[in-house]
Design a protein around this motif. Structure first.
Motif, PDB file in Angstrom:
ATOM      1  N   ARG A   1       1.006  -0.918   0.131  1.00 11.46           N
ATOM      2  CA  ARG A   1      -0.371  -0.030   0.403  1.00 11.46           C
ATOM      3  C   ARG A   1       0.882   1.118  -0.164  1.00 11.46           C
ATOM      4  O   ARG A   1       0.574   2.418   0.166  1.00 11.46           O
ATOM      5  N   THR A   2       1.987   1.255  -0.774  1.00 13.07           N
ATOM      6  CA  THR A   2       2.635   2.245  -0.859  1.00 13.07           C
ATOM      7  C   THR A   2       3.249   3.220  -2.496  1.00 13.07           C
ATOM      8  O   THR A   2       4.167   1.940  -2.918  1.00 13.07           O
ATOM      9  N   ASP A   3       3.447   4.096  -2.071  1.00 13.75           N
ATOM     10  CA  ASP A   3       3.370   4.337  -3.816  1.00 13.75           C
ATOM     11  C   ASP A   3       3.449   3.402  -5.062  1.00 13.75           C
ATOM     12  O   ASP A   3       4.314   3.788  -5.964  1.00 13.75           O
ATOM     13  N   ARG A   4       2.274   3.053  -4.891  1.00 10.47           N
ATOM     14  CA  ARG A   4       1.947   1.995  -6.124  1.00 10.47           C
ATOM     15  C   ARG A   4       1.549   2.105  -7.192  1.00 10.47           C
ATOM     16  O   ARG A   4       1.794   1.253  -8.211  1.00 10.47           O
ATOM     17  N   ASN A   5       1.808   3.581  -7.296  1.00  9.63           N
ATOM     18  CA  ASN A   5       1.507   3.969  -9.065  1.00  9.63           C
ATOM     19  C   ASN A   5       2.674   4.561  -9.355  1.00  9.63           C
ATOM     20  O   ASN A   5       2.851   5.225 -10.449  1.00  9.63           O
ATOM     21  N   ASN A   6       4.195   4.865  -8.216  1.00  9.16           N
ATOM     22  CA  ASN A   6       5.317   4.971  -8.869  1.00  9.16           C
ATOM     23  C   ASN A   6       5.650   3.971  -9.461  1.00  9.16           C
ATOM     24  O   ASN A   6       5.438   2.860  -9.350  1.00  9.16           O
ATOM     25  N   LYS A   7       6.518   3.674 -10.781  1.00  2.98           N
ATOM     26  CA  LYS A   7       7.362   2.732 -11.333  1.00  2.98           C
ATOM     27  C   LYS A   7       7.525   2.182 -10.492  1.00  2.98           C
ATOM     28  O   LYS A   7       7.751   0.391 -10.750  1.00  2.98           O
ATOM     29  N   PHE A   8       8.453   2.334  -9.882  1.00  3.20           N
ATOM     30  CA  PHE A   8       9.147   1.759  -9.087  1.00  3.20           C
ATOM     31  C   PHE A   8       9.109   0.394  -8.309  1.00  3.20           C
ATOM     32  O   PHE A   8       9.570  -0.198  -7.455  1.00  3.20           O
ATOM     33  N   TYR A   9       7.845   0.833  -7.917  1.00  6.50           N
ATOM     34  CA  TYR A   9       6.445   0.285  -6.695  1.00  6.50           C
ATOM     35  C   TYR A   9       5.763  -0.474  -7.853  1.00  6.50           C
ATOM     36  O   TYR A   9       4.607  -0.931  -6.838  1.00  6.50           O
ATOM     37  N   GLU A  10       4.869  -0.030  -8.905  1.00  3.76           N
ATOM     38  CA  GLU A  10       3.824  -0.173  -9.420  1.00  3.76           C
ATOM     39  C   GLU A  10       4.291  -2.189  -9.847  1.00  3.76           C
ATOM     40  O   GLU A  10       4.805  -2.968  -9.890  1.00  3.76           O
ATOM     41  N   GLY A  11       3.340  -2.744 -10.812  1.00  8.34           N
ATOM     42  CA  GLY A  11       3.079  -4.175 -10.446  1.00  8.34           C
ATOM     43  C   GLY A  11       2.858  -5.099  -9.173  1.00  8.34           C
ATOM     44  O   GLY A  11       3.235  -4.949  -8.086  1.00  8.34           O
ATOM     45  N   SER A  12       2.734  -6.593  -9.373  1.00  9.67           N
ATOM     46  CA  SER A  12       2.887  -7.245  -7.838  1.00  9.67           C
ATOM     47  C   SER A  12       4.737  -7.471  -8.364  1.00  9.67           C
ATOM     48  O   SER A  12       4.532  -8.336  -7.128  1.00  9.67           O
ATOM     49  N   GLU A  13       4.583  -8.148  -9.297  1.00 11.74           N
ATOM     50  CA  GLU A  13       6.060  -8.879  -9.063  1.00 11.74           C
ATOM     51  C   GLU A  13       7.191  -7.721  -9.260  1.00 11.74           C
ATOM     52  O   GLU A  13       8.925  -7.710  -9.562  1.00 11.74           O
ATOM     53  N   ASN A  14       7.046  -6.362  -8.686  1.00  4.57           N
ATOM     54  CA  ASN A  14       8.194  -5.698  -8.658  1.00  4.57           C
ATOM     55  C   ASN A  14       9.232  -6.176  -7.918  1.00  4.57           C
ATOM     56  O   ASN A  14       8.748  -5.750  -6.476  1.00  4.57           O
ATOM     57  N   PRO A  15      10.600  -5.355  -8.238  1.00  3.30           N
ATOM     58  CA  PRO A  15      11.496  -5.700  -7.344  1.00  3.30           C
ATOM     59  C   PRO A  15      11.535  -4.737  -6.010  1.00  3.30           C
ATOM     60  O   PRO A  15      12.251  -5.283  -5.079  1.00  3.30           O
ATOM     61  N   GLY A  16      11.135  -3.009  -6.667  1.00  2.23           N
ATOM     62  CA  GLY A  16      11.073  -2.151  -5.618  1.00  2.23           C
ATOM     63  C   GLY A  16      10.709  -2.750  -4.125  1.00  2.23           C
ATOM     64  O   GLY A  16      10.478  -2.324  -2.877  1.00  2.23           O
ATOM     65  N   LEU A  17       9.498  -3.875  -4.283  1.00  2.00           N
ATOM     66  CA  LEU A  17       8.540  -4.745  -3.342  1.00  2.00           C
ATOM     67  C   LEU A  17       9.435  -4.628  -2.131  1.00  2.00           C
ATOM     68  O   LEU A  17       9.552  -5.098  -0.796  1.00  2.00           O
ATOM     69  N   VAL A  18      10.211  -6.326  -2.960  1.00  2.00           N
ATOM     70  CA  VAL A  18      11.096  -6.341  -2.363  1.00  2.00           C
ATOM     71  C   VAL A  18      11.939  -5.636  -1.081  1.00  2.00           C
ATOM     72  O   VAL A  18      12.492  -5.500  -0.235  1.00  2.00           O
ATOM     73  N   LEU A  19      12.357  -4.990  -2.200  1.00  2.42           N
ATOM     74  CA  LEU A  19      13.196  -3.838  -1.274  1.00  2.42           C
ATOM     75  C   LEU A  19      12.621  -3.299  -0.221  1.00  2.42           C
ATOM     76  O   LEU A  19      13.534  -3.323   1.411  1.00  2.42           O
ATOM     77  N   LEU A  20      11.713  -3.063  -0.198  1.00  5.20           N
ATOM     78  CA  LEU A  20      10.967  -1.921   0.563  1.00  5.20           C
ATOM     79  C   LEU A  20      11.073  -2.618   1.630  1.00  5.20           C
ATOM     80  O   LEU A  20      11.006  -2.083   2.868  1.00  5.20           O
ATOM     81  N   ASN A  21      10.371  -4.188   1.714  1.00  4.93           N
ATOM     82  CA  ASN A  21      10.164  -5.101   2.617  1.00  4.93           C
ATOM     83  C   ASN A  21      11.467  -5.089   3.290  1.00  4.93           C
ATOM     84  O   ASN A  21      11.208  -5.633   4.602  1.00  4.93           O
ATOM     85  N   ASP A  22      12.357  -5.245   2.686  1.00  2.00           N
ATOM     86  CA  ASP A  22      13.646  -6.444   3.385  1.00  2.00           C
ATOM     87  C   ASP A  22      14.603  -5.282   3.901  1.00  2.00           C
ATOM     88  O   ASP A  22      14.962  -5.340   4.849  1.00  2.00           O
ATOM     89  N   VAL A  23      14.017  -3.672   3.528  1.00  2.00           N
ATOM     90  CA  VAL A  23      15.101  -2.912   4.410  1.00  2.00           C
ATOM     91  C   VAL A  23      13.727  -2.152   5.395  1.00  2.00           C
ATOM     92  O   VAL A  23      15.104  -2.343   6.887  1.00  2.00           O
ATOM     93  N   LEU A  24      12.771  -2.838   5.502  1.00  4.22           N
ATOM     94  CA  LEU A  24      12.110  -1.911   6.423  1.00  4.22           C
ATOM     95  C   LEU A  24      11.864  -3.153   7.942  1.00  4.22           C
ATOM     96  O   LEU A  24      12.019  -2.836   9.037  1.00  4.22           O
ATOM     97  N   MET A  25      12.407  -4.598   7.604  1.00  4.92           N
ATOM     98  CA  MET A  25      12.543  -5.663   8.116  1.00  4.92           C
ATOM     99  C   MET A  25      13.530  -5.853   8.904  1.00  4.92           C
ATOM    100  O   MET A  25      13.458  -5.831  10.068  1.00  4.92           O
TER     101      MET A  25
END
Lengths: 215, 315
Positions: free
Chosen positions: B69-93
């Motif tokens: 639910r974070t900036d999913r309209n930004n190219k860096f985070y859009e779509g479900s397979e975007n590597p940006g999502l994993v990075l966001l997750n891992d850094v926060l964890m």
């Protein structure tokens, strides 16, 4: 647009249960799978009609995380209605209801109408909280209960309108002292017959002799 | 973009201004090791182990939920397979491991997202994020003392700058400015375009021209003004306040003006990195900045028709 009354609502419950989606469905009649998480508090409003009276609902949508409880509490004050929401596909959101309820009752006007909402009823295959459990919890704690789907809009209107009708009934029964502050109800200039003589539009409240002093 | 990528490492105290390039390189090596050590800590917790760790389980599920639910309209985070999502997750964890007491609190994903987007690098993003959190971690504490204090500081400033607006908000039961909560918690992230946030934040990170500079941005029309304009106006407001005789003492302290009248950063920010000066100082009509404001339709807080009661909803 003029209104006879304004009711303030809060939507509360665990994070991710669909509070913002319920609000969006009610105010905009749409559902988005992708949206930003709620930080702090967000607002929505819609005009409804009950018994021929125009009523404006001013709805405060809150962040669900525990860390923000001390802020959320201050929103309860001055709310006439609350939607307490859980997710029928996540047991823990149901388990936390009691803590939400205690918080809400403790920090709100004693007449606040609380409706219990089991959201995501479209996800029947992933259901883990049975409808009967929701009904029982609501009965036990004196709440009205509905299962809704912010996605399909099922029962969403009914949830918001039902709460408004309950508040309206309480006003007519004289349970809400609408002259008193802090109960989440305001009288608009479209006066209802039983309304007291409040100050007219744009008039400062201190001009009015028939009310207690404010801030 | 590439200048920004380097500059942010300094602004967020990942690199030190006094280091040589060699020393910075050594710092990166150390910090890279440290990052992966902490990442391994949560990565290596088994499912069974996690069943007995409700705190970690809670952070993990919340982060998962919020990353989607974070900036999913930004190219860096859009779509479900975007590597940006994993990075966001891992850094926060990993941040949860770095500061387990605070853990993950909603709003942090909004603060990390632009940093990750600029650095395009997991380790750099993590340490820059830690630098940012160093400035704002109190805002995320459960007591919410820091947030409450800033809201009351904001009321104080607004009272000095525009008491009519203050009265109006009071009359609409909004005198506590709780609608500004999000603006302050995530530094206006949702109130400006993504590209503008990059500029706004880096100016605020400099700590110039005064402490609590972010509070001066608030009496603006969000999403409808350019960030450049707002920065100029905020600086103009600051300079006007600094030049005002008889400014209440608490306002002086708030803006670091208490020791003499010179608009230099107070001790709070003495350790802050040097410039990236917030643009040209212009004297502007102070009154414009608020009187033009209209409620943003997305944050309708005021019953616009009328208010027949007037009360405060102070916490």
């Amino acid at each position: 647009m003029s209104y006879a009354y304004l009711f303030k609502y809060v939507i509360i419950g665990d994070t991710g249960v669909g509070k913002s989606c319920l609000l969006l469905q009610f105010t905009d009649k749409r559902f988005t799978a992708v949206h930003d998480l709620t930080v702090g508090v967000e607002f929505g409003s819609r005009m409804i009609t009950i018994n021929g009276k125009r009523i404006k609902l001013q709805i405060w949508d809150t962040a669900g995380q525990e860390s923000f409880r001390s802020i959320t509490r201050s929103y309860y004050r001055g709310a006439a209605g609350a939607l307490l929401v859980y997710d029928i596909t996540r047991r823990e959101t149901f388990n936390h209801l009691l803590s939400w309820l205690e918080d809400a009752r403790q920090h709100s006007s004693s007449h606040m109408v609380i409706m219990l909402i089991g959201n995501k009823s479209d996800l029947e295959s992933r259901r883990v909280v049975q409808k009967e459990e929701g009904e029982a919890f609501a009965r036990e704690h004196g709440m009205v209960f509905l299962e809704t789907s912010a996605k399909t809009a099922a029962n969403v209107e009914e949830a918001f309108l039902g709460t408004a009708r309950a508040i309206y009934r309480k006003i007519q029964d004289g349970q809400f002292d609408i002259a008193k502050e802090g109960n989440g109800i305001k009288i608009g200039h479209q006066q209802s017959p039983m309304a007291h003589s409040g100050p007219t539009a744009r008039q400062k409240s201190q001009d009015s002799g028939d009310r207690s002093g404010c801030c | 973009m590439s200048l920004r990528k380097e500059a942010w490492k300094y602004l967020l105290s990942y690199y030190s201004w006094d280091n040589t390039a060699e020393e910075n390189k050594a710092q990166v090596r150390r910090k890279t090791d440290e990052y992966f050590r902490m990442k391994l800590q949560w990565k290596s917790v088994s499912e069974e182990q996690e069943l007995r760790n409700s705190l970690l389980r809670g952070y993990r599920s919340l982060i998962e939920r919020d990353v989607s639910r974070t900036d999913r309209n930004n190219k860096f985070y859009e779509g479900s397979e975007n590597p940006g999502l994993v990075l966001l997750n891992d850094v926060l964890m990993t941040y949860c491991m770095y500061n387990f007491d605070l853990g993950y609190v909603q709003g942090m994903s909004d603060l990390l997202s632009p940093i990750l987007y600029i650095t395009q690098n997991e380790v750099d993003a993590f340490w820059c994020f830690c630098g940012f959190m160093e400035l704002v971690h109190r805002n995320f504490e459960e007591s919410q003392e820091s947030m409450k204090r800033q809201l009351s500081q904001l009321t104080l400033l607004l009272r000095v700058l525009d008491s009519a607006l203050c009265d109006f908000l009071d009359s609409k039961e909004s005198g506590t400015l709780c609608f500004c909560f999000r603006w302050i918690l995530i530094w206006f992230k949702r109130e400006f375009a993504f590209s503008e946030i990059l500029q706004l934040w880096e100016v605020l990170w400099t700590g110039l021209p005064c402490p609590n500079f972010h509070l001066l941005h608030i009496n603006e029309l969000t999403m409808k003004m350019s960030v450049e304009d707002i920065l100029c106006r905020a600086e103009a407001i600051y300079r006007q306040l600094a030049a005002t005789p008889d400014l209440p003492r608490n306002v002086q302290e708030l803006l670091g003006l208490s020791e003499g009248k010179s608009p230099t950063p107070s001790t709070d920010t003495a350790s802050s990195p040097q410039p990236l000066s917030p643009s040209q100082a212009q004297e502007m009509e102070l009154t414009d900045s608020v009187s033009q404001s209209q409620p943003d339709s997305s944050i309708e807080i005021l019953p616009t028709e009328e208010a027949s009661t007037s009360q405060s909803i102070s916490p």
